[in-house]
Design a protein around this motif. Sequence first.
Motif: not given
Lengths: 214, 214, 214
Positions: A145, A149-152, A154-155, A158-160
């Motif tokens: 996560i 976040l640090f890479a800009g 979406k975590p 949460f998506v996949k």
Amino acid sequence: MTKDFILIMDLIGTVAFAISGSMTAVEQGMDLFGILILALTTATGGGFIRDLTIGSLPPVVFRNPVYMILSFLTAGIVFLVLKFQSLRPHSERVRLVYEKTLLVTDSLGLAAFTVDGVCAGLVQTDTNLFLAVFLGVITGVGGGILRDLFAGKKPYVFVKHVYALASLGGAVAAYVLPRYMDSGISIMISFGIIILIRYLAAHFRWDLPRISSG
Amino acid sequence: MTKDFILIMDLIGTVAFAISGSMTAVEQGMDLFGILILALTTATGGGFIRDLTIGSLPPVVFRNPVYMILSFLTAGIVFLVLKFQSLRPHSERVRLVYEKTLLVTDSLGLAAFTVDGVCAGLVQTDTNLFLAVFLGVITGVGGGILRDLFAGKKPYVFVKHVYALASLGGAVAAYVLPRYMDSGISIMISFGIIILIRYLAAHFRWDLPRISSG
Amino acid sequence: MTKDFILIMDLIGTVAFAISGSMTAVEQGMDLFGILILALTTATGGGFIRDLTIGSLPPVVFRNPVYMILSFLTAGIVFLVLKFQSLRPHSERVRLVYEKTLLVTDSLGLAAFTVDGVCAGLVQTDTNLFLAVFLGVITGVGGGILRDLFAGKKPYVFVKHVYALASLGGAVAAYVLPRYMDSGISIMISFGIIILIRYLAAHFRWDLPRISSG
């Protein structure tokens, strides 16, 4: 024996998570420093949040330097390999082997970190199911996560896919099973559950329900 | 004397970081509240994470209100200046002076916050190199990371230049040097190292190696 | 009586915040797991940061499972309702009732969480105005900040309206008023201040000054 097993899996997980952090940093065009830090964050960020949550300070990552050193070593190797690799065309077969390896080590890491997190909870006097499971899951997925976040981005978690669900299933097992059996065996079973769910999800392309946006 | 020096540099750093937070908030179209909070976050966020990490609670920012008050004052002044400034064309010279000033104060702030962070670590009984350096760097760059996350930007420190490397070099010095010399002198030297690396990097446009995406 | 009042408001706030987290997750195309986690994060993330800040560990969310269970239940219901709802056209009137309900419950939640946060601060021996107000505001708006970060959005609270200002006003009141009156009455007044500011802001479309980017 169980402790050695977990330690070895932890080291493998650290390497796998450090690779995933380094690769993300490279994708985002970060420089060597960014690569080192994102590798460290991915590999140790989950444990950092776990230790903040139970007030076990300073966090383990600063008490046992092996995780930090291993993260940096891994990131350095990834950096050198990619520098070198970019000089010649990738063979499809190398890429496939690479992706398989990453999936396997990442699964081992997720399993080891999750079980580790629950064990950290079981040592506390006032642990309940909710705290123990949270500690397991956050240790397993928290680094990823922070990486996103640090890479800009979406975590990812949460998506996949059922990535976090594997961690969740194993965490519940690692909390419940020790009441009914030897703790070494329960750790092995919990570990196996995570690997199994993760493998089946990847193999059968399992997906959780979502609201169709159509 | 050393303590006074660090305190003065801390106050300068707070103002510099609050300016950078305010400017980012304005760029992102935030309202006055957003400007105040982003100024505060940038100026005190690094120390906040440092204090969480070592369990020094409540964090310093809430024990000594001077940093919070100074952040808000700075943000208020930035807001008024920009409101006023937008009425007439910017002279190129004013802009240049402004950017130079920001670079200098930001460097002083980075140096002061980094040294401060390491000193907070040295007070702990179970400090090692890794913890002390982390505390120095996170105090120095943590506020900027939170600023960029809250502004929806990729954290600057992961993308550009040797900003964090200056902090890192100074943090290592601040941990190692006190073994060989008076702690006041070692603080001054560490402070100087950060300013020097930051200045040289900006002047010669130093950059760390990265994977060319070509 | 006061305690019961706060508890009921807390439960209402948990449901409201869990709804807002679930809806954001659905908007972002997350699957059921993402919806559950974002609901939990929004409803309990602010209290989590509050407890880390004062070292009250493990955080309340893990000591009293009611908030976690309520968040998951709410998210599950939102998921089912949206699955079902998408089968037939929305009536404009249903949508309006829904938005009104969300605004009211969200306001109650913001008020309850803020007052709660300040009260957690007042129990500490070394609380001052700055710490108490921070605890109130972070409990009130922290969950929403994490929700937006995890959803890859710029935190709403930094961009729009006087949402946080309502929390801030109530937090100051909840810290100051107990010196002059019964603590139960001061809690009610602080609670009312937050509802009032939030309502007036929404009704009259109040906005804080910002730098026009024209």
